[in-house]
Design an enzyme around this catalytic site. Structure first.
Site, PDB file in Angstrom:
ATOM      1  N   ASP A 233       0.838  -1.196   0.000  1.00  0.00           N
ATOM      2  CA  ASP A 233       0.000   0.000   0.000  1.00  0.00           C
ATOM      3  C   ASP A 233       0.871   1.243   0.000  1.00  0.00           C
ATOM      4  O   ASP A 233       1.450   1.618   1.017  1.00  0.00           O
ATOM      5  CB  ASP A 233      -0.918  -0.013   1.225  1.00  0.00           C
ATOM      6  N   LYS A 240       1.603   7.841   0.949  1.00  0.00           N
ATOM      7  CA  LYS A 240       2.097   7.776   2.315  1.00  0.00           C
ATOM      8  C   LYS A 240       3.490   8.386   2.397  1.00  0.00           C
ATOM      9  O   LYS A 240       4.271   8.283   1.447  1.00  0.00           O
ATOM     10  CB  LYS A 240       2.208   6.312   2.764  1.00  0.00           C
ATOM     11  N   ASP A 310      -5.841   6.371   0.414  1.00  0.00           N
ATOM     12  CA  ASP A 310      -5.139   5.506   1.362  1.00  0.00           C
ATOM     13  C   ASP A 310      -6.108   4.737   2.264  1.00  0.00           C
ATOM     14  O   ASP A 310      -5.681   3.974   3.107  1.00  0.00           O
ATOM     15  CB  ASP A 310      -4.176   6.337   2.213  1.00  0.00           C
ATOM     16  N   GLU A 312      -8.068   2.342   1.205  1.00  0.00           N
ATOM     17  CA  GLU A 312      -8.434   1.434   0.114  1.00  0.00           C
ATOM     18  C   GLU A 312      -8.875   0.058   0.583  1.00  0.00           C
ATOM     19  O   GLU A 312      -9.607  -0.649  -0.108  1.00  0.00           O
ATOM     20  CB  GLU A 312      -7.248   1.281  -0.850  1.00  0.00           C
ATOM     21  N   ARG A 314     -10.931  -0.942   2.903  1.00  0.00           N
ATOM     22  CA  ARG A 314     -12.378  -1.107   3.070  1.00  0.00           C
ATOM     23  C   ARG A 314     -13.090  -1.192   1.728  1.00  0.00           C
ATOM     24  O   ARG A 314     -14.171  -1.770   1.634  1.00  0.00           O
ATOM     25  CB  ARG A 314     -12.932   0.019   3.933  1.00  0.00           C
TER      26      ARG A 314
END
Length: 460
Positions: A233, A240, A310, A312, A314
């Site tokens: 991620d 991030k 960010d 993502e 869910r």
């Protein structure tokens, strides 16, 4: 190699487990040579302390392990695992009068302490092996340990070797070993078969997104496990910071956990109809990445405004949960490394979970205590539903304000399970520092508790 107990033999070394309170009385039953040997080694019975006495051939004749005080034991778990790392090479049998539940936990901890992640560098093995104590269910404990080992291996493997295709292969390998059926929907076929959120999150990566669907068992209650499989991620366009990306190989920890739990279930032939769903993606950055402000339509038909790319996990879980719910199984459980808010709330060692079913919570928490696999119940707090409703769409994937982040994420997921009992686990999946039976690195959370609770949860 599989984690297993040493075979029983006449040459195994007796291991006396002694609390500080028991030590003096036990020493009074021992020869003076034994008393002197332990005194010379400074053995006091403190937690984790060990000492051994050699025979004339120089090999260990017996050993002792300190079990400390009740107060010291409450501050940790798997105490003999810490001692095992200090014992000389050999096969040990516990001779002390520990109750069956304690023996089972300590035996499990010993097996978990023998885990090594050696894919990239050879690691020294645990030299002390344990003979299965009498009165425990050794095959069950070995199944738990090896399910945990699978979870650890998957999380510990970096994203260059554990992308969506590799996670798929791990699921296929497990299915092959256990006789399970597996199907995988990949790439643009996700759109054709109405999994738009999974496709959207993963479409910017070189390795195509996919939905892994594994089934096993044809009798008993229907249990569906859904695991978040975000193999790396970046945060997407809401990139991030570098420091926050350092552990993102573990963002598929939910998928790793449900595969480990599934292995336990199948190995022990639990009478359920098991389904495992894993949306496997990478949240990458490219010209076709999804954007803040986009509004997406899910498999269930609910629309979602993207206020942070960010958030993502869910999204991919939403499509998988909608599919799970269509069969109306007896229980749906999702596991995901979903929110930083959960870590702020309970830290890395507790697995927070959400369930509206008090019987589920009671069975799980009883099992968690028995298995030394701690969990903590969190609320599906209905008044916060308004926080995930942005007005322009049915749902908001990242509500502003920062309040109750793990609760709003859980409420978001619950919108996609309308017809089935549902529980959600927001796990961390990582041990930040070495501890007995839990080396620094990937770890399972709540899986042993769930495995133990299944008979009560599903009335088996």
């Amino acid at each position: 190699m599989p984690l297993s107990f040493a075979p029983s033999s006449d040459t195994s070394i007796p291991l006396h487990v002694l609390s500080e309170e028991q030590l003096d009385a036990w020493l009074g039953t021992q020869p003076e040579a034994t008393q002197n040997a332990l005194a010379s080694q400074g053995f006091t019975g403190a937690l984790g302390q060990t000492a051994s006495i050699a025979g004339q051939d120089g090999l260990p004749l017996m050993a002792v392990a300190g079990y400390g005080t009740a107060a010291a034991r409450r501050r940790g778990r798997f105490h003999l695992a810490g001692a095992a790392a200090k014992l000389p090479k050999g096969d040990y049998r516990i001779t002390s009068d520990l109750d069956a539940g304690t023996l089972a936990v300590e035996a499990l901890g010993w097996l978990l302490a023998s885990y090594r992640f050696d894919r990239y560098r050879k690691q020294p093995p645990l030299l002390a092996r344990l003979v299965a104590p009498e009165g425990i269910n050794a095959p069950r404990i070995e199944a738990q340990a090896n399910g945990e080992a699978l979870t650890r291996d998957l999380i510990n493997t970096p994203a260059n070797d554990m992308g969506p295709p590799d996670l798929e292969q791990a699921a296929r390998d497990l299915a092959g070993r256990q006789g399970a059926a597996i199907t995988v929907i990949t790439g643009d076929d996700l759109l054709a078969q109405n999994f738009p959120l999974i496709h959207t999150v993963g479409r910017a990566a070189d390795r195509a997104p996919r939905l892994i669907d594994m089934r096993w068992g044809d009798t008993g209650p229907k249990l569906t496990l859904v695991g978040k499989g975000v193999c790396f991620d970046t945060g997407g366009l809401n990139l991030k910071p570098g420091a926050s990306m350092g552990l993102m190989k573990k963002d598929m920890g939910g998928a790793a956990a449900v595969l480990g739990l599934a292995q336990m279930i199948m190995t022990m032939d639990v009478p359920v109809q098991l389904r495992v769903l894993i949306p496997a993606v990478e949240n990458a950055v490219a010209g076709n990445a999804f954007r803040p402000g986009d509004i997406l339509t899910s498999r269930k038909g609910l629309t979602v405004e993207i206020n942070n790319t960010d958030a993502e996990g869910r999204l991919v879980l939403a499509d998988a949960l909608a599919l799970a719910d269509e069969e109306q199984p007896d229980q749906v459980i999702s596991m995901a490394t979903l929110t930083g808010a959960a870590r702020v709330a309970v830290g890395p060692d507790l697995a927070p979970y959400f369930s509206d079913d008090s019987a589920f919570a009671s069975a799980l928490e009883t099992a968690a205590l028995k298995e030394c696999d701690p969990v903590w119940r969190m609320p599906f707090h209905a008044p916060y539903e308004a926080m995930i409703e942005p007005g322009i769409a049915d749902l908001d994937n990242a509500p502003k304000g920062g309040f109750a982040g793990c609760i709003t994420a859980a409420l978001f997921l619950r919108r996609f399970v309308s017809d089935s009992p549902y529980a959600h686990f927001d796990i961390y999946g990582w041990q930040p520092a070495d501890a007995p039976a839990r080396p620094k690195g990937g770890t399972g959370q709540a899986t042993r508790a769930l495995f133990d609770a299944l008979p009560a949860l599903l009335e088996l």
